[in-house]
Design a protein around this motif. Structure first.
Motif, short mmCIF file in Angstrom:
data_model
loop_
_atom_site.label_atom_id
_atom_site.label_comp_id
_atom_site.label_asym_id
_atom_site.label_seq_id
_atom_site.Cartn_x
_atom_site.Cartn_y
_atom_site.Cartn_z
N TRP A 14 0.83 -1.20 0.00
CA TRP A 14 0.00 0.00 0.00
C TRP A 14 0.87 1.26 0.00
O TRP A 14 0.63 2.22 -0.74
CB TRP A 14 -0.92 0.01 1.21
N GLU A 15 1.91 1.24 0.81
CA GLU A 15 2.79 2.40 0.92
C GLU A 15 3.50 2.70 -0.41
O GLU A 15 3.72 3.86 -0.75
CB GLU A 15 3.83 2.14 2.02
N ARG A 16 3.80 1.67 -1.17
CA ARG A 16 4.52 1.83 -2.44
C ARG A 16 3.59 1.70 -3.65
O ARG A 16 4.04 1.47 -4.76
CB ARG A 16 5.63 0.77 -2.53
N ARG A 17 2.32 1.89 -3.44
CA ARG A 17 1.32 1.59 -4.46
C ARG A 17 1.47 2.41 -5.73
O ARG A 17 1.02 2.00 -6.80
CB ARG A 17 -0.09 1.77 -3.90
N ARG A 18 2.11 3.58 -5.66
CA ARG A 18 2.19 4.44 -6.84
C ARG A 18 3.26 3.98 -7.83
O ARG A 18 3.17 4.31 -9.02
CB ARG A 18 2.46 5.89 -6.40
N ASP A 19 4.26 3.26 -7.36
CA ASP A 19 5.35 2.89 -8.27
C ASP A 19 5.75 1.43 -8.20
O ASP A 19 6.70 1.02 -8.87
CB ASP A 19 6.58 3.76 -7.99
N TYR A 20 5.04 0.61 -7.43
CA TYR A 20 5.43 -0.80 -7.29
C TYR A 20 4.19 -1.67 -7.45
O TYR A 20 3.26 -1.61 -6.64
CB TYR A 20 6.05 -1.01 -5.90
N HIS A 21 4.15 -2.46 -8.53
CA HIS A 21 2.98 -3.26 -8.85
C HIS A 21 3.38 -4.70 -9.17
O HIS A 21 3.26 -5.13 -10.32
CB HIS A 21 2.21 -2.64 -10.02
N PRO A 22 3.85 -5.45 -8.18
CA PRO A 22 4.31 -6.81 -8.44
C PRO A 22 3.21 -7.70 -8.99
O PRO A 22 2.06 -7.64 -8.53
CB PRO A 22 4.81 -7.29 -7.08
N MET A 35 -2.97 -1.10 -6.49
CA MET A 35 -3.79 -0.67 -5.35
C MET A 35 -4.25 0.76 -5.62
O MET A 35 -4.00 1.67 -4.85
CB MET A 35 -2.98 -0.78 -4.05
N GLY A 36 -4.94 0.92 -6.75
CA GLY A 36 -5.39 2.24 -7.17
C GLY A 36 -6.89 2.40 -7.02
O GLY A 36 -7.50 1.95 -6.04
N THR A 37 -7.52 3.03 -8.01
CA THR A 37 -8.95 3.34 -7.93
C THR A 37 -9.81 2.10 -7.83
O THR A 37 -10.70 2.02 -6.96
CB THR A 37 -9.37 4.15 -9.18
N ASP A 38 -9.58 1.11 -8.67
CA ASP A 38 -10.38 -0.11 -8.63
C ASP A 38 -10.17 -0.88 -7.33
O ASP A 38 -11.10 -1.46 -6.78
CB ASP A 38 -10.06 -1.00 -9.83
#
Length: 216
Positions: free
Chosen positions: A117-125, A130-133
């Motif tokens: 959650w903390e890295r949600r803007r640049d880390y998407h393994p 963990m965005g709008t949807d």
């Protein structure tokens, strides 16, 4: 080891393209969680399978792992990354097994989810965002979304005062209607006949789900 289910992974995804019994870390924990919730959490077979899967954890959570029967199948991500969904359902499973309550495995699982959650803007393994949807309210808890993650983390009581947990919780709280209820924001068409399978009216089930998390 883990219980197997009948599956068929296409060749283009690294599988063999045939029906076979196997397990993957995105479904084996769900099977065990279901059995544990039905009162079999101390059954030797369930416990043995849970212990087997728990040992697969790494410092950053659980990876994408599948049984040898599935050939070279692995999700679309780097080997060193955690799989967000596997980490979610493994943490959820272990919280139902008495011997794992307060364990290092649970602590690592919870921390992994909060770090994502903390890295949600640049880390998407493994292409988990963990965005709008992710932040849309939905039932039932079958995928990687904000209520599912909050439910698991809140059950652990390890990080209830954590800033990252509070950020997610506050997002859910702002969606409460003046009457104290919650309206589904996303639906799974397989459950369109259920009262949480629409986006116009408050849902009793979704409201219960959200209020239980907020109360914890």
């Amino acid at each position: 080891g883990p219980f197997e289910v009948l599956m068929n992974i296409p060749v283009k995804f690294g599988g063999l393209g045939t029906d076979q019994f196997a397990w993957a870390l995105c479904d084996a924990p769900v099977v065990l969680y279901s059995l544990a919730r039905m009162g079999l959490q101390e059954d030797a077979r369930v416990l043995g399978a849970a212990e087997y899967l728990a040992k697969l954890i790494r410092d950053n959570g659980w990876p994408c792992v599948a049984s040898p029967e599935l050939g070279s199948f692995r999700g679309p991500g780097r080997r060193e990354d955690p799989c967000p969904y596997a980490t979610l359902v493994m943490t959820k499973l272990l919280l139902e097994i008495p011997e794992f309550l307060g364990s290092t495995e649970v602590e690592l699982g919870v921390e992994s989810l909060l770090s994502l959650w903390e890295r949600r803007r640049d880390y998407h393994p493994y292409i988990f965002y963990m965005g709008t949807d992710f932040c849309k309210l939905k039932s039932p808890e079958i995928w990687f979304d904000i209520l599912h993650v909050l439910d698991v983390v809140s059950r652990s009581s390890l990080k209830s005062d954590d800033r990252r947990f509070s950020e997610m919780k506050d997002i859910v709280a702002t969606k409460q209607t003046p009457s104290g209820r919650f309206i589904p924001e996303s639906i799974w068409m397989a459950w369109k006949g259920w009262e949480f399978g629409q986006k116009k009216e408050p849902s009793r089930w979704l409201t219960l789900q959200a209020l239980k998390i907020l109360k914890r």
